[in-house]
Scaffold this motif. Structure first.
Motif: not given
Length: 197
Positions: A25, A30, A109, A123, A127
């Motif tokens: 993603y 995220l 993630a 990442r 998120f």
């Protein structure tokens, strides 16, 4: 969607594409998925289940503060015309926000041993920022990531030992992955904490 007059579960089919492979993603996606989980937790916080509710709780949570999905992962996310839709609710049971968030962040993630730590930290931050986790809870989440991944490893290992399905099958496919992931998350706890500050 409830039960019909004969007591059967009524389900909705959600057309769309199944979630992307774990860890693919974009940062914007995220954040969006993190926000989806936050909205879910907000809605579930006021839900009071029946006293005789029976839960399919395969991994014991750290605490029981609310009902959680317990399997927020790419394989349970559909990209539909109306946005992301979370499916597969058979593991919903009492748990804690951080326990649910730790698993979701790791899986969505793509925090795994073959990804460089700085990339994973960025990442994770996307998120968690989407989720809107308060600053005071972020160090606890960083510490919980490895524990939650190890709980999945323990479930699969014990399922294989007892020959319980689907855990025995998943153990042969993914047991080493979950052990390596738990070790990776524990080894870099300081990086996750710094990345979330």
């Amino acid at each position: 969607m409830g039960r019909d007059e004969q007591g059967r579960q009524v389900l909705e089919y959600v057309p769309g594409e199944m979630g992307a492979e774990s860890g693919t993603y974009s940062a914007a996606e995220l954040r969006s998925i993190g926000q989806l989980l936050a909205h879910l937790h907000e809605a579930l916080a006021s839900f009071v289940p029946r006293a005789d509710a029976n839960w399919n709780q395969v991994i014991p949570p750290d605490r029981k503060e609310m009902i959680c999905h317990n399997d927020v992962a790419p394989w349970n996310l559909v990209r539909s015309d109306r946005g992301f839709v979370l499916i597969d609710w058979d593991g919903a049971a009492p748990g804690s926000r951080l326990w649910d968030l730790a698993y979701a962040a790791q899986s969505m993630a793509g925090l795994r041993a073959d990804r460089p730590v700085p990339q994973s930290a960025a990442r994770l931050r996307a998120f968690v920022d989407g989720y809107g986790l308060d600053d005071a809870s972020r160090p606890a989440l960083a510490a919980m990531l490895g524990r939650r991944a190890r709980a999945m490893y323990d479930l699969l290992r014990e399922g294989a030992r007892q020959q319980r399905q689907p855990w025995a099958r998943i153990w042969t496919e993914d047991g080493p992955y979950w052990l390596a992931t738990a070790d990776y998350l524990d080894a870099h706890r300081d990086a996750w904490r710094a990345g979330l500050e």
